[in-house]
Design a protein around this motif. Structure first.
Motif, PDB file in Angstrom:
ATOM      1  N   ASN A 140       0.839  -1.200   0.000  1.00  0.00           N
ATOM      2  CA  ASN A 140       0.000   0.000   0.000  1.00  0.00           C
ATOM      3  C   ASN A 140       0.874   1.250   0.000  1.00  0.00           C
ATOM      4  N   ARG A 141       1.847   1.279   0.916  1.00  0.00           N
ATOM      5  CA  ARG A 141       2.710   2.456   1.022  1.00  0.00           C
ATOM      6  C   ARG A 141       3.575   2.632  -0.219  1.00  0.00           C
ATOM      7  N   ALA A 142       4.087   1.521  -0.772  1.00  0.00           N
ATOM      8  CA  ALA A 142       4.912   1.608  -1.981  1.00  0.00           C
ATOM      9  C   ALA A 142       4.103   2.147  -3.158  1.00  0.00           C
ATOM     10  N   LEU A 143       2.835   1.735  -3.246  1.00  0.00           N
ATOM     11  CA  LEU A 143       1.979   2.249  -4.314  1.00  0.00           C
ATOM     12  C   LEU A 143       1.723   3.745  -4.155  1.00  0.00           C
ATOM     13  N   VAL A 144       1.559   4.196  -2.899  1.00  0.00           N
ATOM     14  CA  VAL A 144       1.386   5.630  -2.657  1.00  0.00           C
ATOM     15  C   VAL A 144       2.634   6.382  -3.106  1.00  0.00           C
ATOM     16  N   LEU A 145       3.812   5.876  -2.733  1.00  0.00           N
ATOM     17  CA  LEU A 145       5.063   6.518  -3.150  1.00  0.00           C
ATOM     18  C   LEU A 145       5.202   6.524  -4.673  1.00  0.00           C
ATOM     19  N   GLU A 146       4.835   5.411  -5.300  1.00  0.00           N
ATOM     20  CA  GLU A 146       4.937   5.318  -6.753  1.00  0.00           C
ATOM     21  C   GLU A 146       3.969   6.272  -7.425  1.00  0.00           C
ATOM     22  N   LYS A 200      -4.066   0.095 -10.540  1.00  0.00           N
ATOM     23  CA  LYS A 200      -4.786  -0.119 -11.789  1.00  0.00           C
ATOM     24  C   LYS A 200      -4.059   0.504 -12.967  1.00  0.00           C
ATOM     25  N   LYS A 201      -3.319   1.582 -12.707  1.00  0.00           N
ATOM     26  CA  LYS A 201      -2.532   2.200 -13.774  1.00  0.00           C
ATOM     27  C   LYS A 201      -1.268   1.391 -14.082  1.00  0.00           C
ATOM     28  N   LEU A 202      -0.760   0.691 -13.094  1.00  0.00           N
ATOM     29  CA  LEU A 202       0.478  -0.071 -13.280  1.00  0.00           C
ATOM     30  C   LEU A 202       0.230  -1.467 -13.832  1.00  0.00           C
ATOM     31  N   ALA A 203      -0.842  -2.103 -13.409  1.00  0.00           N
ATOM     32  CA  ALA A 203      -1.089  -3.497 -13.759  1.00  0.00           C
ATOM     33  C   ALA A 203      -1.615  -3.618 -15.186  1.00  0.00           C
ATOM     34  N   PRO A 204      -1.152  -4.610 -15.910  1.00  0.00           N
ATOM     35  CA  PRO A 204      -1.662  -4.810 -17.271  1.00  0.00           C
ATOM     36  C   PRO A 204      -3.096  -5.328 -17.238  1.00  0.00           C
TER      37      PRO A 204
END
Length: 274
Positions: free
Chosen positions: A53-59, A86-90
């Protein structure tokens, strides 16, 4: 769990951490995950979810994804992290036709493998519990010896354990799928029908298992799964995508779970199975 709520359980290479207090807060708001607080495996699972969760927020912030108004300082914004994911996952689409489905089947045998399963009975107790004057681990060890000598039945042990601890099922659990994730399930994977496993200490509990029956892993044939390949393909794609995205972000942000600190949450000295 230990009293030092400032204990660091996860570290990021940028200096960020996830502490025990934040883990406690996570369990307080996530009723569906509270059961995970009772074992090392469960806590590890919860911490990986928090770290992801936190890594996705940072990304998302690195990508320039706008934060929600009023949530700019929320380190674990689950709505925002889902948007970023959702923006990162194919996109995962089912095979277009039967030929494509067969091609997927041939290229991904692991998606059509049924893992080994065991039918087990269980007796479990809090490690701190005292039963008939004995600490839980010692009591379960005595019961295992009595069962092995034929002077007691496993069902009787499970019934006695149930009288002491009622929050989780005791006795016959039915068929359980074996995975590589949990230490207890790995121990069961090596057992044969008729074996006893334990007592095994995991987190705040001690377990004794009786393996009633076992089914080995099975590779499914095309004829058995042809109709379900589209759904399996989408599910497999999503599972692989989630794992790959987590692996990439954990490497990018240097996410490391402190296994010693995690096990320290359950370091109450108990006379248990040794």
């Amino acid at each position: 769990m230990a009293d030092a709520n400032s204990a660091v359980l996860v570290r990021f290479k940028g200096g960020e951490t996830i502490t025990q207090q934040e883990l406690d807060d996570f369990f307080a708001r996530r009723i569906d995950m509270r059961h995970a607080s009772r074992s090392v495996i469960g806590v590890q699972t919860a911490l990986r979810e928090m770290a992801m969760n936190r890594a996705l927020v940072l990304e998302g912030e690195a990508m320039g994804e706008r934060r929600r108004e009023g949530k700019e300082n929320d380190r674990f914004d689950e709505v925002y992290s889902l948007t970023v994911y959702k923006k990162l996952a194919p996109a995962c689409e089912p095979p277009a036709d039967t030929a494509a489905a067969r091609q997927f089947f041939d290229a991904n045998p692991q998606a059509f493998r049924v893992p080994p399963m065991v039918r087990v009975s269980r007796a479990m107790l809090p490690a701190s519990e005292v039963v008939d004057g004995e600490h839980a681990g010692s009591w379960l060890m005595q019961q295992a010896l009595a069962i092995g000598s034929g002077t007691r039945k496993f069902d009787d042990v499970a019934e006695r354990a149930s009288a002491v601890y009622k929050l989780d099922p005791q006795g016959d659990l039915g068929w359980v799928t074996l995975t590589d994730e949990a230490r207890i399930l790995r121990a069961l994977a090596d057992a044969k029908a008729g074996d006893m496993v334990g007592p095994v200490r995991e987190g705040e509990f001690v377990y004794l298992f009786s393996v009633v029956a076992k089914r080995e892993a099975q590779q499914l044939a095309w004829e058995d799964v042809a109709a379900s390949v589209p759904n399996r393909a989408v599910r497999f794609c999503r599972e692989q995508s989630a794992k790959q995205t987590q692996d990439r972000l954990f490497e990018k942000y240097g996410v490391v779970l402190d296994q010693s600190a995690i096990r320290g949450l359950f370091n109450k000295p108990v006379e248990a199975a040794k």
